[in-house]
Design a protein around this motif. Structure first.
Motif, PDB file in Angstrom:
ATOM      1  N   CYS A   1       2.761  -4.092  14.683  1.00 26.02           N
ATOM      2  CA  CYS A   1       2.748  -4.160  13.260  1.00 26.02           C
ATOM      3  C   CYS A   1       1.449  -3.568  12.659  1.00 26.02           C
ATOM      4  O   CYS A   1       0.660  -3.776  13.217  1.00 26.02           O
ATOM      5  CB  CYS A   1       2.875  -5.501  12.889  1.00 26.02           C
ATOM      6  SG  CYS A   1       2.652  -5.725  11.048  1.00 26.02           S
TER       7      CYS A   1
ATOM      8  N   VAL B   1      -0.274  -0.722   9.669  1.00 22.68           N
ATOM      9  CA  VAL B   1       0.043   0.559   8.408  1.00 22.68           C
ATOM     10  C   VAL B   1      -1.291   1.379   8.735  1.00 22.68           C
ATOM     11  O   VAL B   1      -2.444   1.046   8.914  1.00 22.68           O
ATOM     12  CB  VAL B   1      -0.311  -0.460   7.210  1.00 22.68           C
ATOM     13  CG1 VAL B   1      -0.383   0.480   5.846  1.00 22.68           C
ATOM     14  CG2 VAL B   1       0.825  -1.208   6.729  1.00 22.68           C
TER      15      VAL B   1
ATOM     16  N   VAL C   1      -4.269  -2.504   2.685  1.00 22.21           N
ATOM     17  CA  VAL C   1      -4.495  -3.527   1.523  1.00 22.21           C
ATOM     18  C   VAL C   1      -4.291  -2.845   0.291  1.00 22.21           C
ATOM     19  O   VAL C   1      -4.738  -2.759  -0.832  1.00 22.21           O
ATOM     20  CB  VAL C   1      -6.423  -3.358   1.475  1.00 22.21           C
ATOM     21  CG1 VAL C   1      -6.653  -4.789   0.739  1.00 22.21           C
ATOM     22  CG2 VAL C   1      -7.013  -3.125   2.667  1.00 22.21           C
TER      23      VAL C   1
ATOM     24  N   GLY D   1      -0.952  -3.574  -0.370  1.00 25.43           N
ATOM     25  CA  GLY D   1       0.473  -4.265  -0.608  1.00 25.43           C
ATOM     26  C   GLY D   1       1.510  -3.532   0.513  1.00 25.43           C
ATOM     27  O   GLY D   1       2.690  -4.264   0.474  1.00 25.43           O
TER      28      GLY D   1
ATOM     29  N   GLY E   1       1.629  -3.879   3.740  1.00 22.21           N
ATOM     30  CA  GLY E   1       1.960  -4.841   4.849  1.00 22.21           C
ATOM     31  C   GLY E   1       3.062  -6.068   4.456  1.00 22.21           C
ATOM     32  O   GLY E   1       3.921  -6.306   5.227  1.00 22.21           O
ATOM     33  N   THR E   2       2.782  -6.438   3.202  1.00 22.41           N
ATOM     34  CA  THR E   2       3.719  -7.600   2.761  1.00 22.41           C
ATOM     35  C   THR E   2       4.999  -7.067   2.618  1.00 22.41           C
ATOM     36  O   THR E   2       5.950  -7.603   3.104  1.00 22.41           O
ATOM     37  CB  THR E   2       3.329  -8.145   1.379  1.00 22.41           C
ATOM     38  OG1 THR E   2       1.907  -8.763   1.809  1.00 22.41           O
ATOM     39  CG2 THR E   2       4.049  -8.989   0.705  1.00 22.41           C
TER      40      THR E   2
ATOM     41  N   ALA F   1      -7.905 -10.862  14.305  1.00 22.60           N
ATOM     42  CA  ALA F   1      -8.125 -10.429  13.214  1.00 22.60           C
ATOM     43  C   ALA F   1      -7.038 -10.464  12.093  1.00 22.60           C
ATOM     44  O   ALA F   1      -6.895 -10.202  11.194  1.00 22.60           O
ATOM     45  CB  ALA F   1      -8.800  -8.865  13.533  1.00 22.60           C
TER      46      ALA F   1
END
Ligand code: ACO
Length: 164
Positions: free
Chosen positions: A79, A81, A87, A89, A91-92, A118
């Motif tokens: 997974c 980006v 940062v 959004g 990823g959500t 992490a």
């Protein structure tokens, strides 16, 4: 921007998106051997959700292996980006699209993943827990043991609209 469900089905677009994803994973997951990433992303049993910009550039994605009934879970292998789009959004949104695809396309009820230390905070925000509630016989022996990560689980509810 679109979220594409993609597998290695021999279509030219699929190959372009999967190669784009493999390159992002290789850069963002430097501890993973590049050949291993390439093998899993292009493996015909794996599924991916790729974030594809209007101009065709791949910005990130998830690759998972679905296990059919009676297991009905997916193992998230990778997974990520791309660095300059983190940062914001994505990823959500990516994980919501991945849950919806896993439910609708693959009939899955859970995701499991070995999260890098992490990334544990990211997965917690996406509804993953360090406690695995799925009965052991449904997953033990199906997923590879991998040191240096934390096993995490997320239930995928058939009645929940993840893109609502
Ligand atoms: N630790 C804690 N919280 C995090 C982290 C992190 N590493 N990354 C993101 N978050 C939080 C954000 O603060 C945000 O919280 P908010 O909703 O309260 O604001 C939420 O998670 C989602 O943030 P997004 O902007 O949607 O996440 P982003 O687009 O940056 O994608 C990702 C997150 C995929 C982890 C990205 O940072 C990345 O590619 N990192 C490098 C690769 C990586 O570590 N991948 C996971 C490895 S484990 C595996 O692949 C199985």
């Amino acid at each position: 921007l679109v979220f594409r469900y993609v597998r290695n089905d021999g279509q030219p677009d699929s190959s372009v998106w999967l190669v784009g994803l493999k390159n992002i994973f290789s850069r963002q997951l430097p501890n993973m051997p590049k050949e291993y990433i390439a093998r899993l992303v292009l493996d015909r049993r794996h599924r991916s959700v790729a974030i594809v910009r209007r101009d065709g550039a791949v910005l990130g994605g998830v690759t998972y292996r679905p296990f059919g009934p009676p297991q009905r879970f997916g193992e998230i292998a990778f997974c990520a980006v791309t660095a300059n789009e983190q940062v914001k959004g994505f990823g959500t949104r990516l994980m919501n699209h991945t849950k919806e695809a896993a439910k609708v396309q693959d009939g899955l009820e859970y995701f499991l993943t070995y999260a890098d230390n992490a990334a544990v905070g990211y997965f917690e925000k996406q509804g993953f827990t360090k406690e695995v509630t799925m009965p052991r016989h449904r997953w033990v022996g199906y997923i590879k043991d991998y040191d240096g990560g934390t096993l995490m689980e997320c239930a995928i509810h058939a009645a929940l609209p993840y893109l609502g």
